[in-house]
Design a protein around this motif. Sequence first.
Motif, PDB file in Angstrom:
ATOM      1  N   LYS A 198       0.787  -0.840  -0.650  1.00 25.12           N
ATOM      2  CA  LYS A 198       0.097  -0.177   0.268  1.00 25.12           C
ATOM      3  C   LYS A 198       0.651   1.061  -0.172  1.00 25.12           C
ATOM      4  CE  LYS A 198      -2.131  -1.332   3.976  1.00 25.12           C
ATOM      5  NZ  LYS A 198      -1.239  -2.451   4.609  1.00 25.12           N
ATOM      6  N   SER A 199       2.139   1.240   1.013  1.00 22.99           N
ATOM      7  CA  SER A 199       3.059   2.400   0.911  1.00 22.99           C
ATOM      8  C   SER A 199       3.454   2.514  -0.164  1.00 22.99           C
ATOM      9  CB  SER A 199       3.877   2.575   2.266  1.00 22.99           C
ATOM     10  OG  SER A 199       3.204   2.721   3.360  1.00 22.99           O
ATOM     11  N   THR A 200       3.953   1.068  -0.810  1.00 16.40           N
ATOM     12  CA  THR A 200       4.920   1.337  -2.227  1.00 16.40           C
ATOM     13  C   THR A 200       3.489   1.767  -3.462  1.00 16.40           C
ATOM     14  OG1 THR A 200       5.756  -0.896  -0.817  1.00 16.40           O
ATOM     15  CG2 THR A 200       5.695  -0.074  -3.604  1.00 16.40           C
ATOM     16  N   PRO A 255       3.624  11.521   3.549  1.00 18.29           N
ATOM     17  CA  PRO A 255       3.708   9.461   4.073  1.00 18.29           C
ATOM     18  C   PRO A 255       3.254   9.642   5.167  1.00 18.29           C
ATOM     19  CG  PRO A 255       6.064  11.852   3.349  1.00 18.29           C
ATOM     20  CD  PRO A 255       4.810  12.199   4.253  1.00 18.29           C
ATOM     21  N   GLN A 256       3.389   7.657   5.309  1.00 20.19           N
ATOM     22  CA  GLN A 256       3.090   7.427   6.745  1.00 20.19           C
ATOM     23  C   GLN A 256       3.782   7.702   8.284  1.00 20.19           C
ATOM     24  OE1 GLN A 256       3.081   3.100   6.163  1.00 20.19           O
ATOM     25  NE2 GLN A 256       2.526   2.809   7.994  1.00 20.19           N
ATOM     26  N   GLU A 257       5.480   8.170   8.059  1.00 22.26           N
ATOM     27  CA  GLU A 257       6.183   8.142   8.618  1.00 22.26           C
ATOM     28  C   GLU A 257       7.647   9.350   8.676  1.00 22.26           C
ATOM     29  OE1 GLU A 257       8.168   4.283   8.917  1.00 22.26           O
ATOM     30  OE2 GLU A 257       6.960   3.542  10.965  1.00 22.26           O
ATOM     31  N   LEU A 260      -2.508  10.894   1.430  1.00 18.81           N
ATOM     32  CA  LEU A 260      -2.271  10.488   2.232  1.00 18.81           C
ATOM     33  C   LEU A 260      -2.676   8.703   3.025  1.00 18.81           C
ATOM     34  CD1 LEU A 260      -5.041  12.801   4.216  1.00 18.81           C
ATOM     35  CD2 LEU A 260      -3.177  13.523   3.730  1.00 18.81           C
ATOM     36  N   ASP A 261      -0.873   8.360   3.878  1.00 19.88           N
ATOM     37  CA  ASP A 261      -0.559   7.247   4.355  1.00 19.88           C
ATOM     38  C   ASP A 261      -0.824   6.950   5.242  1.00 19.88           C
ATOM     39  OD1 ASP A 261       0.030   4.461   4.706  1.00 19.88           O
ATOM     40  OD2 ASP A 261       2.096   4.913   3.481  1.00 19.88           O
ATOM     41  N   GLU A 262      -1.986   6.202   5.681  1.00 17.15           N
ATOM     42  CA  GLU A 262      -1.946   5.788   7.366  1.00 17.15           C
ATOM     43  C   GLU A 262      -1.948   7.367   8.172  1.00 17.15           C
ATOM     44  OE1 GLU A 262      -1.407   2.500   8.950  1.00 17.15           O
ATOM     45  OE2 GLU A 262      -0.798   1.308   6.910  1.00 17.15           O
ATOM     46  N   PRO A 263      -3.089   8.114   7.908  1.00 16.24           N
ATOM     47  CA  PRO A 263      -2.306   9.009   8.578  1.00 16.24           C
ATOM     48  C   PRO A 263      -3.579   9.006   9.522  1.00 16.24           C
ATOM     49  CG  PRO A 263      -4.825   9.118   7.064  1.00 16.24           C
ATOM     50  CD  PRO A 263      -4.089   8.587   6.865  1.00 16.24           C
TER      51      PRO A 263
END
Length: 239
Positions: A47-49, A89-91, A163-166
Amino acid sequence: MSEAGTVLTVDAIVGGYSTAEQILKGTSLRVERGEIVTIIGPNGAGKSTLLKAVAGLLTLSAGSITLNGRDVSRENALGRARHGMSFVPQERNVFGPLTVAENLSISAFLHPARAKRKADEMYARYPFLAARRRSQARTLSGGQRQILAMAMGLMTEPSLLLLDEPTAGLSPKAADELFEAVIALNADGLPILMVEQHAVEALEISTRGYVLVAGRNSAEGNGPALASDPDIRRLFLGG
Ligand SMILES: Nc1ncnc2c1ncn2[C@@H]1O[C@H](COP(=O)(O)OP(=O)(O)OP(=O)(O)O)[C@@H](O)[C@H]1O
Ligand SMILES: [Mg+2]
Protein backbone atom coordinates in the motif's frame (compact mmCIF):
# COMPACT_ATOMS: atom_id res chain seq x y z
CA MET A 1 -8.82 17.78 -15.58
CA SER A 2 -9.98 15.30 -18.17
CA GLU A 3 -13.52 15.63 -19.50
CA ALA A 4 -14.75 12.63 -17.59
CA GLY A 5 -13.58 14.25 -14.35
CA THR A 6 -10.92 11.67 -13.64
CA VAL A 7 -8.21 13.14 -11.42
CA LEU A 8 -5.88 10.13 -11.22
CA THR A 9 -5.55 6.96 -13.25
CA VAL A 10 -3.06 4.30 -12.20
CA ASP A 11 -2.92 1.72 -14.97
CA ALA A 12 -1.30 -1.68 -14.39
CA ILE A 13 1.85 -0.40 -12.72
CA VAL A 14 4.75 -2.72 -11.97
CA GLY A 15 7.55 -1.63 -9.68
CA GLY A 16 9.48 -2.10 -6.48
CA TYR A 17 12.68 -1.17 -4.72
CA SER A 18 14.96 -3.38 -6.80
CA THR A 19 14.60 -5.00 -10.19
CA ALA A 20 14.93 -8.38 -8.50
CA GLU A 21 11.61 -8.13 -6.70
CA GLN A 22 8.54 -6.30 -7.95
CA ILE A 23 6.24 -5.25 -5.11
CA LEU A 24 3.50 -3.84 -7.33
CA LYS A 25 2.49 -6.50 -9.83
CA GLY A 26 0.14 -4.70 -12.18
CA THR A 27 -1.83 -2.50 -9.81
CA SER A 28 -4.59 -0.21 -11.08
CA LEU A 29 -6.91 2.37 -9.56
CA ARG A 30 -8.56 5.67 -10.26
CA VAL A 31 -9.74 8.74 -8.39
CA GLU A 32 -12.59 10.81 -9.80
CA ARG A 33 -13.26 14.45 -9.07
CA GLY A 34 -14.76 14.91 -5.61
CA GLU A 35 -13.91 11.44 -4.35
CA ILE A 36 -12.31 10.07 -1.21
CA VAL A 37 -10.75 6.75 -2.22
CA THR A 38 -9.27 4.38 0.36
CA ILE A 39 -6.81 1.54 -0.17
CA ILE A 40 -6.83 -1.22 2.43
CA GLY A 41 -4.96 -4.51 2.64
CA PRO A 42 -2.74 -6.63 4.85
CA ASN A 43 0.62 -5.48 6.21
CA GLY A 44 3.24 -5.66 3.49
CA ALA A 45 0.66 -5.74 0.68
CA GLY A 46 2.38 -2.80 -0.98
CA LYS A 47 0.00 0.00 0.00
CA SER A 48 2.73 2.47 0.93
CA THR A 49 4.73 1.39 -2.10
CA LEU A 50 1.70 2.14 -4.27
CA LEU A 51 1.35 5.66 -2.87
CA LYS A 52 5.09 6.24 -3.28
CA ALA A 53 4.82 5.08 -6.88
CA VAL A 54 1.93 7.48 -7.48
CA ALA A 55 3.91 10.32 -5.89
CA GLY A 56 6.92 9.67 -8.14
CA LEU A 57 9.29 8.20 -5.56
CA LEU A 58 9.70 4.84 -7.29
CA THR A 59 10.87 3.84 -10.76
CA LEU A 60 8.20 1.85 -12.57
CA SER A 61 9.05 -0.93 -14.98
CA ALA A 62 5.58 -0.97 -16.58
CA GLY A 63 2.24 0.79 -16.50
CA SER A 64 1.26 4.45 -16.43
CA ILE A 65 0.07 7.19 -14.11
CA THR A 66 -2.16 9.96 -15.42
CA LEU A 67 -2.91 13.07 -13.36
CA ASN A 68 -5.64 15.45 -14.50
CA GLY A 69 -5.38 14.13 -18.04
CA ARG A 70 -1.59 14.37 -18.23
CA ASP A 71 0.71 11.32 -18.35
CA VAL A 72 3.10 11.95 -15.44
CA SER A 73 4.69 8.47 -15.48
CA ARG A 74 8.08 9.86 -16.39
CA GLU A 75 7.97 12.88 -14.12
CA ASN A 76 9.78 12.86 -10.81
CA ALA A 77 8.16 13.73 -7.48
CA LEU A 78 8.76 17.46 -7.90
CA GLY A 79 7.24 17.43 -11.36
CA ARG A 80 4.17 15.62 -10.08
CA ALA A 81 3.90 18.11 -7.19
CA ARG A 82 3.96 20.94 -9.73
CA HIS A 83 1.08 19.24 -11.53
CA GLY A 84 -0.99 19.14 -8.36
CA MET A 85 -0.03 16.06 -6.39
CA SER A 86 0.77 16.23 -2.68
CA PHE A 87 1.96 13.21 -0.70
CA VAL A 88 1.87 12.89 3.11
CA PRO A 89 4.02 9.85 4.01
CA GLN A 90 3.24 7.27 6.67
CA GLU A 91 6.25 8.12 8.83
CA ARG A 92 8.56 11.04 9.54
CA ASN A 93 6.12 13.44 7.91
CA VAL A 94 6.99 16.53 10.00
CA PHE A 95 10.34 18.02 10.96
CA GLY A 96 10.35 17.55 14.75
CA PRO A 97 13.01 20.12 15.69
CA LEU A 98 11.41 22.85 13.53
CA THR A 99 8.51 24.97 14.72
CA VAL A 100 4.99 24.60 13.35
CA ALA A 101 5.48 27.86 11.42
CA GLU A 102 8.78 26.64 9.95
CA ASN A 103 7.26 23.31 8.92
CA LEU A 104 4.48 25.14 7.07
CA SER A 105 6.83 27.67 5.55
CA ILE A 106 9.24 25.14 4.02
CA SER A 107 6.28 23.17 2.66
CA ALA A 108 5.32 26.13 0.47
CA PHE A 109 8.27 25.40 -1.83
CA LEU A 110 6.20 25.63 -5.01
CA HIS A 111 4.86 29.13 -4.30
CA PRO A 112 7.11 30.80 -1.69
CA ALA A 113 5.51 34.18 -2.37
CA ARG A 114 2.18 32.81 -1.16
CA ALA A 115 3.63 31.03 1.88
CA LYS A 116 2.35 33.52 4.45
CA ARG A 117 -1.16 33.67 3.03
CA LYS A 118 -1.33 29.86 2.83
CA ALA A 119 -0.05 29.52 6.41
CA ASP A 120 -2.73 31.97 7.58
CA GLU A 121 -5.30 29.80 5.81
CA MET A 122 -3.99 26.77 7.72
CA TYR A 123 -4.10 28.69 11.02
CA ALA A 124 -7.73 29.64 10.31
CA ARG A 125 -8.63 26.06 9.40
CA TYR A 126 -6.74 24.48 12.30
CA PRO A 127 -6.64 27.05 15.16
CA PHE A 128 -4.43 24.87 17.38
CA LEU A 129 -1.66 25.30 14.81
CA ALA A 130 -1.88 29.07 15.27
CA ALA A 131 -1.72 28.69 19.03
CA ARG A 132 1.34 26.43 18.70
CA ARG A 133 3.03 28.15 15.76
CA ARG A 134 6.25 28.76 17.72
CA SER A 135 6.36 25.27 19.25
CA GLN A 136 8.61 22.57 17.90
CA ALA A 137 6.58 20.05 15.92
CA ARG A 138 7.89 17.24 18.12
CA THR A 139 6.03 18.73 21.11
CA LEU A 140 2.60 18.32 19.46
CA SER A 141 0.35 15.36 20.28
CA GLY A 142 0.19 12.54 17.74
CA GLY A 143 -3.13 13.76 16.37
CA GLN A 144 -1.89 17.34 16.12
CA ARG A 145 1.24 16.17 14.32
CA GLN A 146 -0.84 14.32 11.74
CA ILE A 147 -2.95 17.43 11.15
CA LEU A 148 0.25 19.46 10.79
CA ALA A 149 1.56 16.92 8.26
CA MET A 150 -1.68 17.26 6.31
CA ALA A 151 -1.53 21.06 6.51
CA MET A 152 2.04 20.89 5.17
CA GLY A 153 0.69 18.82 2.28
CA LEU A 154 -1.87 21.55 1.57
CA MET A 155 0.77 24.30 1.33
CA THR A 156 1.46 23.39 -2.32
CA GLU A 157 -2.22 23.97 -3.19
CA PRO A 158 -2.71 20.41 -4.47
CA SER A 159 -5.46 19.10 -6.71
CA LEU A 160 -4.98 15.60 -5.25
CA LEU A 161 -3.93 14.72 -1.70
CA LEU A 162 -2.26 11.36 -0.98
CA LEU A 163 -2.38 10.28 2.69
CA ASP A 164 -0.57 7.20 3.96
CA GLU A 165 -2.19 5.94 7.18
CA PRO A 166 -3.04 9.38 8.61
CA THR A 167 -4.59 7.79 11.73
CA ALA A 168 -1.71 5.38 12.49
CA GLY A 169 -1.02 5.26 16.21
CA LEU A 170 -3.78 7.70 17.13
CA SER A 171 -6.37 7.29 19.89
CA PRO A 172 -9.93 6.59 18.67
CA LYS A 173 -10.86 10.21 19.44
CA ALA A 174 -7.86 11.65 17.59
CA ALA A 175 -8.52 9.28 14.67
CA ASP A 176 -12.13 10.50 14.48
CA GLU A 177 -10.92 14.11 14.45
CA LEU A 178 -8.49 13.29 11.68
CA PHE A 179 -11.25 11.67 9.61
CA GLU A 180 -13.42 14.76 10.23
CA ALA A 181 -10.59 16.90 8.87
CA VAL A 182 -10.34 14.66 5.79
CA ILE A 183 -14.10 14.92 5.21
CA ALA A 184 -13.96 18.71 5.56
CA LEU A 185 -11.13 19.05 3.02
CA ASN A 186 -12.96 16.80 0.60
CA ALA A 187 -16.18 18.79 1.08
CA ASP A 188 -14.19 21.85 -0.04
CA GLY A 189 -13.50 20.04 -3.31
CA LEU A 190 -10.18 18.26 -2.75
CA PRO A 191 -9.98 14.66 -4.02
CA ILE A 192 -8.19 12.37 -1.56
CA LEU A 193 -6.49 9.00 -1.99
CA MET A 194 -5.57 7.41 1.32
CA VAL A 195 -4.23 4.19 2.77
CA GLU A 196 -5.78 3.19 6.08
CA GLN A 197 -5.51 0.50 8.75
CA HIS A 198 -8.69 1.75 10.40
CA ALA A 199 -10.30 0.15 7.40
CA VAL A 200 -13.97 0.12 8.37
CA GLU A 201 -14.03 3.76 9.51
CA ALA A 202 -12.06 4.85 6.46
CA LEU A 203 -14.26 2.94 3.98
CA GLU A 204 -17.38 4.35 5.60
CA ILE A 205 -16.29 7.91 4.74
CA SER A 206 -14.99 6.94 1.29
CA THR A 207 -16.68 7.16 -2.07
CA ARG A 208 -14.87 4.02 -3.18
CA GLY A 209 -12.30 1.60 -1.87
CA TYR A 210 -9.70 -0.87 -3.13
CA VAL A 211 -8.32 -3.96 -1.45
CA LEU A 212 -4.67 -4.58 -2.30
CA VAL A 213 -3.16 -8.02 -1.64
CA ALA A 214 0.44 -8.92 -2.49
CA GLY A 215 0.75 -6.04 -4.94
CA ARG A 216 -2.42 -6.90 -6.86
CA ASN A 217 -5.95 -5.53 -6.85
CA SER A 218 -8.12 -7.98 -4.95
CA ALA A 219 -11.46 -6.17 -4.64
CA GLU A 220 -12.96 -2.76 -5.22
CA GLY A 221 -16.26 -1.01 -4.78
CA ASN A 222 -18.34 1.60 -3.06
CA GLY A 223 -16.70 2.43 0.30
CA PRO A 224 -19.55 1.70 2.73
CA ALA A 225 -20.57 -1.35 0.66
CA LEU A 226 -17.03 -2.79 0.93
CA ALA A 227 -17.03 -2.06 4.68
CA SER A 228 -20.19 -4.13 5.13
CA ASP A 229 -19.38 -6.90 2.62
CA PRO A 230 -19.27 -10.19 4.60
CA ASP A 231 -16.35 -11.64 2.60
CA ILE A 232 -14.29 -8.46 2.89
CA ARG A 233 -15.09 -8.26 6.59
CA ARG A 234 -14.07 -11.85 7.20
CA LEU A 235 -10.87 -11.65 5.17
CA PHE A 236 -9.61 -8.15 5.86
CA LEU A 237 -11.60 -6.38 8.55
CA GLY A 238 -11.45 -8.85 11.42
CA GLY A 239 -14.91 -10.34 11.11
N1 LIG B 1 12.47 1.03 1.18
C1 LIG B 1 12.26 -0.27 0.94
N2 LIG B 1 13.23 -1.04 0.40
C2 LIG B 1 13.02 -2.36 0.12
N3 LIG B 1 11.87 -2.99 0.35
C3 LIG B 1 10.87 -2.29 0.89
C4 LIG B 1 11.00 -0.89 1.21
N4 LIG B 1 9.84 -0.45 1.72
C5 LIG B 1 9.01 -1.51 1.72
N5 LIG B 1 9.62 -2.61 1.23
C6 LIG B 1 9.00 -3.94 1.05
O1 LIG B 1 7.92 -3.81 0.15
C7 LIG B 1 6.83 -4.63 0.55
C8 LIG B 1 5.57 -3.78 0.67
O2 LIG B 1 5.79 -2.82 1.70
P1 LIG B 1 4.81 -1.61 1.95
O3 LIG B 1 5.45 -0.74 2.96
O4 LIG B 1 4.42 -0.99 0.65
O5 LIG B 1 3.54 -2.36 2.56
P2 LIG B 1 2.24 -1.77 3.25
O6 LIG B 1 1.07 -2.43 2.58
O7 LIG B 1 2.27 -0.29 3.24
O8 LIG B 1 2.37 -2.32 4.74
P3 LIG B 1 1.94 -1.68 6.15
O9 LIG B 1 0.49 -2.00 6.30
O10 LIG B 1 2.78 -2.43 7.14
O11 LIG B 1 2.22 -0.20 6.12
C9 LIG B 1 7.26 -5.30 1.85
O12 LIG B 1 7.73 -6.58 1.53
C10 LIG B 1 8.38 -4.44 2.35
O13 LIG B 1 9.31 -5.18 3.10
MG1 LIG C 1 2.36 1.15 4.69
